[in-house]
Design a protein around this motif. Structure first.
Motif, PDB file in Angstrom:
ATOM      1  N   VAL A   1       0.778  -1.241   0.109  1.00 45.82           N
ATOM      2  CA  VAL A   1       0.024   0.055  -0.088  1.00 45.82           C
ATOM      3  C   VAL A   1       0.877   1.157  -0.050  1.00 45.82           C
ATOM      4  O   VAL A   1       1.945   1.254   0.770  1.00 45.82           O
ATOM      5  CB  VAL A   1      -0.994   0.060   1.343  1.00 45.82           C
ATOM      6  CG1 VAL A   1      -1.638   1.520   1.056  1.00 45.82           C
ATOM      7  CG2 VAL A   1      -1.925  -1.124   1.286  1.00 45.82           C
ATOM      8  N   ASP A   2       0.747   1.967  -0.941  1.00 48.84           N
ATOM      9  CA  ASP A   2       1.391   3.285  -1.054  1.00 48.84           C
ATOM     10  C   ASP A   2       0.527   4.387  -0.304  1.00 48.84           C
ATOM     11  O   ASP A   2      -0.556   4.731  -1.068  1.00 48.84           O
ATOM     12  CB  ASP A   2       1.693   3.564  -2.863  1.00 48.84           C
ATOM     13  CG  ASP A   2       2.604   4.861  -2.823  1.00 48.84           C
ATOM     14  OD1 ASP A   2       2.719   5.725  -1.834  1.00 48.84           O
ATOM     15  OD2 ASP A   2       2.812   5.133  -3.760  1.00 48.84           O
ATOM     16  N   ILE A   3       1.114   4.899   0.843  1.00 45.89           N
ATOM     17  CA  ILE A   3       0.197   5.695   1.525  1.00 45.89           C
ATOM     18  C   ILE A   3       0.095   7.123   1.076  1.00 45.89           C
ATOM     19  O   ILE A   3      -0.552   8.129   1.615  1.00 45.89           O
ATOM     20  CB  ILE A   3       0.371   5.729   3.051  1.00 45.89           C
ATOM     21  CG1 ILE A   3       1.949   6.040   3.407  1.00 45.89           C
ATOM     22  CG2 ILE A   3       0.144   4.208   3.593  1.00 45.89           C
ATOM     23  CD1 ILE A   3       1.765   6.724   4.899  1.00 45.89           C
TER      24      ILE A   3
ATOM     25  N   ALA B   1       3.623  -6.304   7.201  1.00 45.10           N
ATOM     26  CA  ALA B   1       3.309  -5.303   8.222  1.00 45.10           C
ATOM     27  C   ALA B   1       2.814  -4.148   7.825  1.00 45.10           C
ATOM     28  O   ALA B   1       1.959  -3.604   8.339  1.00 45.10           O
ATOM     29  CB  ALA B   1       4.571  -5.514   9.196  1.00 45.10           C
ATOM     30  N   THR B   2       3.228  -3.616   6.891  1.00 41.22           N
ATOM     31  CA  THR B   2       3.352  -2.031   6.397  1.00 41.22           C
ATOM     32  C   THR B   2       1.751  -1.840   5.921  1.00 41.22           C
ATOM     33  O   THR B   2       0.946  -1.155   5.925  1.00 41.22           O
ATOM     34  CB  THR B   2       4.141  -1.489   5.498  1.00 41.22           C
ATOM     35  OG1 THR B   2       4.312  -2.558   4.287  1.00 41.22           O
ATOM     36  CG2 THR B   2       5.487  -1.383   6.265  1.00 41.22           C
ATOM     37  N   THR B   3       1.299  -3.105   5.069  1.00 42.08           N
ATOM     38  CA  THR B   3       0.132  -3.176   4.454  1.00 42.08           C
ATOM     39  C   THR B   3      -0.891  -3.453   5.602  1.00 42.08           C
ATOM     40  O   THR B   3      -2.133  -2.622   5.547  1.00 42.08           O
ATOM     41  CB  THR B   3       0.187  -4.298   3.433  1.00 42.08           C
ATOM     42  OG1 THR B   3       0.862  -4.112   2.447  1.00 42.08           O
ATOM     43  CG2 THR B   3      -1.277  -4.596   2.794  1.00 42.08           C
ATOM     44  N   ILE B   4      -0.829  -4.241   6.532  1.00 42.51           N
ATOM     45  CA  ILE B   4      -1.621  -4.464   7.661  1.00 42.51           C
ATOM     46  C   ILE B   4      -2.103  -3.087   8.310  1.00 42.51           C
ATOM     47  O   ILE B   4      -3.008  -2.729   8.702  1.00 42.51           O
ATOM     48  CB  ILE B   4      -1.373  -5.378   8.654  1.00 42.51           C
ATOM     49  CG1 ILE B   4      -1.376  -6.726   7.896  1.00 42.51           C
ATOM     50  CG2 ILE B   4      -2.183  -5.507   9.693  1.00 42.51           C
ATOM     51  CD1 ILE B   4      -0.840  -8.191   8.843  1.00 42.51           C
ATOM     52  N   ASN B   5      -0.740  -2.319   8.499  1.00 40.68           N
ATOM     53  CA  ASN B   5      -0.832  -1.075   9.146  1.00 40.68           C
ATOM     54  C   ASN B   5      -1.394  -0.189   8.599  1.00 40.68           C
ATOM     55  O   ASN B   5      -2.547   0.559   8.859  1.00 40.68           O
ATOM     56  CB  ASN B   5       0.412  -0.535   9.393  1.00 40.68           C
ATOM     57  CG  ASN B   5       1.334  -1.394  10.375  1.00 40.68           C
ATOM     58  OD1 ASN B   5       0.939  -2.175  11.151  1.00 40.68           O
ATOM     59  ND2 ASN B   5       2.455  -1.174  10.032  1.00 40.68           N
ATOM     60  N   ALA B   6      -1.210  -0.104   7.121  1.00 36.96           N
ATOM     61  CA  ALA B   6      -2.104   0.838   6.412  1.00 36.96           C
ATOM     62  C   ALA B   6      -3.813   0.616   6.339  1.00 36.96           C
ATOM     63  O   ALA B   6      -4.602   1.578   6.420  1.00 36.96           O
ATOM     64  CB  ALA B   6      -1.699   0.814   4.812  1.00 36.96           C
TER      65      ALA B   6
END
Length: 318
Positions: A38-40, A306-311
């Motif tokens: 995911v690119d936030i 992890a970063t995708t779940i966070n987003a």
């Protein structure tokens, strides 16, 4: 065949080449699917994408980027970002806010306009808002006043904050502290600060967003050092391209050899074919997550997931 004879192949080499190409495509698809990113933060309303946005979005998908938040940096930009979400439903989301550079453009009706935009389900954050005392394109007192109004708005509508801060850490902490009992979750976008600053933001419950800035960070107390020391917990880390800016120049001499060796051929192919200093794209995100994982000495799949779940957790992506 009616006569019992098998049909001959006119050009067996052509068929073999076709089968090889199909196999390569299948392998590439399998590799791409190993990253769900995911690119936030991508500035897809920028005029540099006006002619080929379809291709830019498609390349991002091919690279494994499943969601992109299109950054709102002014009232008009926020409106355009929301419009793009309707053209690419389920792929693009937006934020609504006024960047500190444009704080001087704030008028009495901005609060209500941004609030109206934020009430759309595709708009998942308030921002990009914050303080930039590095360039001071807007007076500092105006920046602080406009920023505080947008934090107030985020509290009112209950949507996360997408924050910008350059050389204004103390005032950022002070203003956010006024709302600590009711402030929604927030991410410090494109973090480029020090260890002490990162730890303070983490202590306040913020997420940290990292970009391709990594390639040019050479300080002893900057982002690289923070990652190497493992100071950012995986459950507080987010990734972004900030496209068309923050091109990750992986050929740069400042990047250690072991970090360069950790970058996959597929990720590099997207970066080298489609991205430049003048125009970065969301398809560079795999290279960014691979660099981050290498500095953290963690498996890239673990960091990516992890970063995708966070987003998803922070912005409520479907």
């Amino acid at each position: 065949m009616a006569d019992g004879k098998e049909k001959s192949v006119d050009n067996p080499e052509k068929v073999a080449d076709s089968m090889s190409a199909l196999k390569i495509k299948q392998i590439e698809d399998e590799v791409a699917s190993s990253y769900l990113l995911v690119d936030i933060g991508a500035n897809l309303t920028n005029s540099k994408y006006s002619r080929d946005l379809d291709s830019v979005v498609e390349r991002a998908k091919d690279a494994g980027v499943k969601k992109i938040m299109v950054t709102g940096a002014s009232v008009q930009c926020s409106k355009e970002a929301l419009r793009l979400t309707r053209l690419y439903p389920g792929m693009l989301y937006s934020s609504a806010g006024i960047h500190p550079h444009d704080a001087k453009t704030w008028t009495d009706d901005c609060y209500d306009v941004i609030k109206e935009l934020a009430n759309n389900p595709e708009c998942v954050a308030i921002g990009e808002c914050g303080l930039d005392f590095n360039r001071n394109f807007s007076p500092q007192d105006v920046q602080m006043e406009v920023f505080e109004k947008q934090v107030q708005l985020a509290c009112e509508v209950g949507k996360p904050l997408f924050l910008h801060e350059r050389d204004a850490h103390d005032d950022m902490v002070r203003i956010l502290g006024k709302f600590k009992d009711r402030m929604p979750p927030a991410v410090l976008h494109c973090f480029t600060g020090t260890t002490a600053q990162a730890l303070k933001y983490l202590e306040m419950g913020l997420y940290i967003g990292l970009t391709g800035f990594l390639w040019k960070d050479k300080s002893d107390d900057g982002v690289r050092s923070i990652l190497e020391k493992g100071l950012i917990p995986l459950d507080r880390l987010l990734i972004e391209t900030d496209a068309p800016f923050m091109y990750p120049n992986v050929r740069g001499s400042k990047i250690p050899a072991n970090i360069k060796q950790a970058l996959s051929d597929r990720s590099l192919s997207f970066l080298n074919r489609y991205c430049t200093f003048q125009r970065n794209e969301p398809c560079s995100l795999p290279v960014i997550v691979e660099m981050i994982a290498a500095y953290m000495k963690r498996p890239v799949e673990e960091v990516a997931m992890a970063t995708t779940i966070n987003a998803i957790k922070l912005f409520g992506f479907s």
